[in-house]
Write a protein that holds these residues in place. Structure first.
Motif, mmCIF file in Angstrom:
data_model
loop_
_atom_site.group_PDB
_atom_site.id
_atom_site.type_symbol
_atom_site.label_atom_id
_atom_site.label_comp_id
_atom_site.label_asym_id
_atom_site.label_seq_id
_atom_site.Cartn_x
_atom_site.Cartn_y
_atom_site.Cartn_z
ATOM 1 N N VAL A 158 56.333 109.835 51.354
ATOM 2 C CA VAL A 158 57.699 110.204 50.143
ATOM 3 C C VAL A 158 57.059 108.700 49.632
ATOM 4 O O VAL A 158 57.840 108.902 48.179
ATOM 5 C CB VAL A 158 58.387 109.168 51.289
ATOM 6 N N TYR A 159 55.912 107.772 49.166
ATOM 7 C CA TYR A 159 55.813 106.889 48.530
ATOM 8 C C TYR A 159 55.093 107.844 47.114
ATOM 9 O O TYR A 159 54.963 107.483 45.850
ATOM 10 C CB TYR A 159 54.999 106.142 48.713
ATOM 11 N N ALA A 160 54.700 109.117 47.848
ATOM 12 C CA ALA A 160 53.731 109.417 46.807
ATOM 13 C C ALA A 160 55.194 110.250 45.265
ATOM 14 O O ALA A 160 54.098 110.779 44.085
ATOM 15 C CB ALA A 160 53.035 111.096 46.700
ATOM 16 N N ALA A 161 55.549 110.602 46.183
ATOM 17 C CA ALA A 161 56.548 110.899 44.691
ATOM 18 C C ALA A 161 57.425 110.090 44.173
ATOM 19 O O ALA A 161 57.496 110.946 43.110
ATOM 20 C CB ALA A 161 58.244 111.606 46.027
ATOM 21 N N GLY A 162 56.962 109.126 44.333
ATOM 22 C CA GLY A 162 57.882 108.013 43.131
ATOM 23 C C GLY A 162 56.243 108.664 42.205
ATOM 24 O O GLY A 162 56.955 108.509 40.029
ATOM 25 N N PRO A 163 55.041 107.582 41.812
ATOM 26 C CA PRO A 163 54.451 107.898 40.920
ATOM 27 C C PRO A 163 54.382 109.713 40.495
ATOM 28 O O PRO A 163 54.234 109.821 39.138
ATOM 29 C CB PRO A 163 53.222 107.279 42.022
ATOM 30 N N THR A 164 53.928 110.182 40.734
ATOM 31 C CA THR A 164 54.233 111.456 40.837
ATOM 32 C C THR A 164 55.422 112.303 40.018
ATOM 33 O O THR A 164 55.756 112.963 38.519
ATOM 34 C CB THR A 164 53.810 112.348 41.714
ATOM 35 N N LEU A 165 57.029 111.801 40.187
ATOM 36 C CA LEU A 165 57.502 111.319 38.738
ATOM 37 C C LEU A 165 57.826 111.045 37.628
ATOM 38 O O LEU A 165 57.700 111.334 36.850
ATOM 39 C CB LEU A 165 59.257 111.603 39.781
ATOM 40 N N ALA A 166 56.702 109.733 37.979
ATOM 41 C CA ALA A 166 56.905 109.032 36.736
ATOM 42 C C ALA A 166 55.506 109.548 35.874
ATOM 43 O O ALA A 166 56.409 109.565 34.790
ATOM 44 C CB ALA A 166 56.438 107.467 36.788
ATOM 45 N N LEU A 167 55.010 110.118 36.566
ATOM 46 C CA LEU A 167 53.571 110.046 35.679
ATOM 47 C C LEU A 167 54.100 111.940 35.102
ATOM 48 O O LEU A 167 54.150 112.194 33.841
ATOM 49 C CB LEU A 167 51.642 110.836 36.894
#
Length: 124
Positions: free
Chosen positions: A110-119
């Motif tokens: 779930v956390y990995a989705a946040g930085p992936t979305l930002a990048l």
């Protein structure tokens, strides 16, 4: 005349509480992953402060450099929101479902989705 005591106790003896060494290992692993996530989010937030500088050149992406500023906000706050949701997921999974290691894995995803979305928002 007296009655002899029964050969066994009337109630079963309480069982000893087993030690939970994996609980301590889980707590250390969760705190370390949280510290890494906060460091990654801090670096991403610092980088997002300067990501809008390329919007006047041909290097900026159309999605990130739109006039509304919505995608800049998503790129800046997305990792922090994902971290909050991941922490809630891990805590609820460890306490309610009593499956801490699988909750930790789901929380990491779930956390990995946040930085992936930002990048993805910045680099398109």
């Amino acid at each position: 005349m007296s009655i002899p005591p029964p050969p066994y106790p009337p109630f079963p003896a309480p069982r000893p509480v087993p030690h939970r060494p994996l609980g301590a290992v889980f707590a250390v692993a969760a705190v370390l992953l949280l510290a890494v996530a906060v460091a990654v989010n801090g670096l991403l937030s610092f980088g997002m402060l300067f990501a809008g500088d390329s919007c006047g050149t041909s290097a900026g992406t159309a999605r990130f450099c739109d006039d509304s500023g919505l995608w800049m906000l998503v790129a800046m706050l997305g990792p922090w929101v994902a971290l909050g949701v991941a922490v809630v997921t891990v805590v609820l999974g460890a306490v309610q479902v009593r499956r801490p290691w699988s909750a930790l894995a789901v929380g990491a995803l779930v956390y990995a989705a946040g930085p992936t979305l930002a990048l993805f928002t910045v680099f398109g």
